[in-house]
Design a protein around this motif. Structure first.
Motif, PDB file in Angstrom:
ATOM      1  N   MET A   1     -31.308  -2.057 -20.351  1.00 21.46           N
ATOM      2  CA  MET A   1     -32.484  -2.845 -19.978  1.00 21.46           C
ATOM      3  C   MET A   1     -33.082  -2.356 -18.650  1.00 21.46           C
ATOM      4  N   LEU A   2     -32.206  -2.072 -17.688  1.00 26.20           N
ATOM      5  CA  LEU A   2     -32.681  -1.568 -16.400  1.00 26.20           C
ATOM      6  C   LEU A   2     -33.329  -0.204 -16.569  1.00 26.20           C
ATOM      7  N   LYS A   3     -32.718   0.635 -17.385  1.00 25.99           N
ATOM      8  CA  LYS A   3     -33.265   1.970 -17.618  1.00 25.99           C
ATOM      9  C   LYS A   3     -34.646   1.887 -18.241  1.00 25.99           C
ATOM     10  N   GLU A   4     -34.824   0.972 -19.166  1.00 23.64           N
ATOM     11  CA  GLU A   4     -36.110   0.796 -19.826  1.00 23.64           C
ATOM     12  C   GLU A   4     -37.162   0.279 -18.848  1.00 23.64           C
ATOM     13  N   LYS A   5     -36.765  -0.641 -17.990  1.00 24.69           N
ATOM     14  CA  LYS A   5     -37.689  -1.184 -16.994  1.00 24.69           C
ATOM     15  C   LYS A   5     -38.171  -0.091 -16.040  1.00 24.69           C
ATOM     16  N   ARG A   6     -37.260   0.743 -15.582  1.00 28.10           N
ATOM     17  CA  ARG A   6     -37.633   1.833 -14.685  1.00 28.10           C
ATOM     18  C   ARG A   6     -38.545   2.834 -15.390  1.00 28.10           C
ATOM     19  N   LYS A   7     -38.313   3.040 -16.669  1.00 26.41           N
ATOM     20  CA  LYS A   7     -39.168   3.937 -17.442  1.00 26.41           C
ATOM     21  C   LYS A   7     -40.578   3.376 -17.531  1.00 26.41           C
ATOM     22  N   GLN A   8     -40.680   2.070 -17.771  1.00 27.08           N
ATOM     23  CA  GLN A   8     -41.984   1.421 -17.858  1.00 27.08           C
ATOM     24  C   GLN A   8     -42.736   1.523 -16.527  1.00 27.08           C
ATOM     25  N   ARG A   9     -42.018   1.347 -15.424  1.00 27.63           N
ATOM     26  CA  ARG A   9     -42.652   1.449 -14.109  1.00 27.63           C
ATOM     27  C   ARG A   9     -43.179   2.861 -13.868  1.00 27.63           C
ATOM     28  N   LYS A  10     -42.415   3.861 -14.255  1.00 32.68           N
ATOM     29  CA  LYS A  10     -42.838   5.243 -14.058  1.00 32.68           C
ATOM     30  C   LYS A  10     -44.100   5.545 -14.867  1.00 32.68           C
ATOM     31  N   ILE A  11     -44.163   5.010 -16.068  1.00 27.68           N
ATOM     32  CA  ILE A  11     -45.337   5.237 -16.910  1.00 27.68           C
ATOM     33  C   ILE A  11     -46.576   4.630 -16.252  1.00 27.68           C
ATOM     34  N   ARG A  12     -46.433   3.413 -15.745  1.00 25.65           N
ATOM     35  CA  ARG A  12     -47.561   2.757 -15.075  1.00 25.65           C
ATOM     36  C   ARG A  12     -47.949   3.495 -13.791  1.00 25.65           C
ATOM     37  N   GLN A  13     -46.951   3.898 -13.025  1.00 24.07           N
ATOM     38  CA  GLN A  13     -47.224   4.594 -11.770  1.00 24.07           C
ATOM     39  C   GLN A  13     -47.862   5.955 -12.007  1.00 24.07           C
ATOM     40  N   SER A  14     -47.567   6.549 -13.145  1.00 25.45           N
ATOM     41  CA  SER A  14     -48.159   7.854 -13.460  1.00 25.45           C
ATOM     42  C   SER A  14     -49.667   7.740 -13.668  1.00 25.45           C
ATOM     43  N   LEU A  15     -50.147   6.523 -13.883  1.00 22.43           N
ATOM     44  CA  LEU A  15     -51.573   6.294 -14.095  1.00 22.43           C
ATOM     45  C   LEU A  15     -52.337   6.140 -12.783  1.00 22.43           C
ATOM     46  N   THR A  16     -51.616   5.892 -11.687  1.00 20.49           N
ATOM     47  CA  THR A  16     -52.302   5.586 -10.429  1.00 20.49           C
ATOM     48  C   THR A  16     -52.003   6.527  -9.254  1.00 20.49           C
ATOM     49  N   TRP A  17     -50.860   7.216  -9.267  1.00 21.28           N
ATOM     50  CA  TRP A  17     -50.459   7.986  -8.092  1.00 21.28           C
ATOM     51  C   TRP A  17     -51.479   9.052  -7.690  1.00 21.28           C
ATOM     52  N   ALA A  18     -52.181   9.609  -8.674  1.00 21.96           N
ATOM     53  CA  ALA A  18     -53.132  10.692  -8.387  1.00 21.96           C
ATOM     54  C   ALA A  18     -54.263  10.234  -7.470  1.00 21.96           C
ATOM     55  N   GLY A  19     -54.457   8.918  -7.360  1.00 22.09           N
ATOM     56  CA  GLY A  19     -55.497   8.417  -6.467  1.00 22.09           C
ATOM     57  C   GLY A  19     -55.233   8.777  -5.022  1.00 22.09           C
ATOM     58  N   LEU A  20     -53.965   8.954  -4.659  1.00 23.99           N
ATOM     59  CA  LEU A  20     -53.629   9.306  -3.272  1.00 23.99           C
ATOM     60  C   LEU A  20     -54.095  10.712  -2.908  1.00 23.99           C
ATOM     61  N   PRO A  21     -53.668  11.755  -3.627  1.00 24.44           N
ATOM     62  CA  PRO A  21     -54.157  13.101  -3.278  1.00 24.44           C
ATOM     63  C   PRO A  21     -55.662  13.256  -3.514  1.00 24.44           C
ATOM     64  N   LEU A  22     -56.204  12.461  -4.437  1.00 23.51           N
ATOM     65  CA  LEU A  22     -57.645  12.527  -4.687  1.00 23.51           C
ATOM     66  C   LEU A  22     -58.416  12.250  -3.409  1.00 23.51           C
ATOM     67  N   VAL A  23     -57.968  11.244  -2.650  1.00 26.11           N
ATOM     68  CA  VAL A  23     -58.652  10.877  -1.419  1.00 26.11           C
ATOM     69  C   VAL A  23     -58.123  11.644  -0.216  1.00 26.11           C
ATOM     70  N   ALA A  24     -56.787  11.727  -0.093  1.00 28.01           N
ATOM     71  CA  ALA A  24     -56.174  12.346   1.085  1.00 28.01           C
ATOM     72  C   ALA A  24     -56.359  13.860   1.137  1.00 28.01           C
ATOM     73  N   VAL A  25     -56.613  14.500   0.010  1.00 28.01           N
ATOM     74  CA  VAL A  25     -56.791  15.958  -0.019  1.00 28.01           C
ATOM     75  C   VAL A  25     -58.260  16.319  -0.282  1.00 28.01           C
ATOM     76  N   LEU A  26     -58.772  15.861  -1.419  1.00 26.43           N
ATOM     77  CA  LEU A  26     -60.161  16.192  -1.747  1.00 26.43           C
ATOM     78  C   LEU A  26     -61.155  15.485  -0.836  1.00 26.43           C
ATOM     79  N   GLY A  27     -60.700  14.407  -0.213  1.00 22.38           N
ATOM     80  CA  GLY A  27     -61.577  13.666   0.682  1.00 22.38           C
ATOM     81  C   GLY A  27     -62.056  14.489   1.864  1.00 22.38           C
TER      82      GLY A  27
END
Length: 227
Positions: A1-27
């Motif tokens: 159950m814990l492994k599945e929860k961590r997998k779900q979090r990674k999937i969600r985070q994979s949708l948003t993390w790119a926003g950081l380099p988008l602004v901090a680098v391309l900005g």
């Protein structure tokens, strides 16, 4: 159950993390991207009003980046209490907003320059967060992040974590928590009073006694089942 929860979090985070380099680098090339930072600020506070620090779980690009890319390389040490003190949080909140205010005052009327000011702040704080994350803990910046602090203050009573009487203080919840919180310490209270909870549900999945939940009254129900 814990492994599945961590997998779900990674999937969600994979949708948003790119926003950081988008602004901090391309900005630096496209300064107007800096204004996306304002969207994150509004999002963090807006979500906090209704759901506590849930934004910090996976919706925050920087938090997602730290979990996905800094955590594997981090020393994962205990976060010093210093970083969770009210004084430090207030200082960081004042410092960051003062720096933004000064730069905006000097650049007022020049949209690109104002956007670049936000890019500059984001870049510097991210570098600091990465260094602290590698040397101590990946989520250490989240304890002194200005928007995290505002969310912390607004989170009281918003979807609190319930701790049932079936809790045996095994500390599995604390070992799993990405923010290094200790839900078991609130067993006698019935709900966790730490407003830094990011509602990720990792502790719920890690609990072998099913004593934790974000559903109101869960603790009493579980206690009744065991009795």
């Amino acid at each position: 159950m814990l492994k599945e929860k961590r997998k779900q979090r990674k999937i969600r985070q994979s949708l948003t993390w790119a926003g950081l380099p988008l602004v901090a680098v391309l900005g630096w090339l496209y300064p107007w991207l800096g204004f996306l930072l304002l969207g994150c600020m509004v999002g963090a506070v807006g979500v906090a009003i209704f759901r506590g620090r849930a934004w910090c779980d996976w919706m925050c690009p920087r938090g997602a980046f730290f979990d996905l890319f800094v955590r594997p390389l981090s020393q994962k040490k205990t976060i010093p209490a210093f970083f969770r003190s009210r004084a430090v949080r207030v200082f960081m909140l004042g410092l960051i907003f003062t720096m933004i205010g000064i730069q905006w005052y000097l650049a007022w009327g020049d949209g690109a320059a104002m956007g670049l000011a936000l890019v500059r702040i984001l870049t510097v704080t991210t570098v600091v967060g990465i260094i602290l994350g590698l040397l101590i803990h990946p989520r250490i910046w989240c304890h002194i992040c200005p928007m995290g602090t505002l969310s912390h203050w607004l989170s009281r009573g918003k979807e609190p974590l319930s701790i049932g009487k079936t809790c045996t203080v095994c500390r599995a919840c604390a070992r799993a928590c990405p923010m290094q919180l200790k839900p078991y310490e609130y067993r006698l209270d019935g709900t966790m009073g730490d407003n830094d909870c990011i509602k990720c549900g990792t502790c719920v999945a890690a609990c072998p006694r099913r004593a934790l939940s974000f559903r109101s009254g869960h603790g009493e129900k579980e206690a009744g089942l065991v009795a």
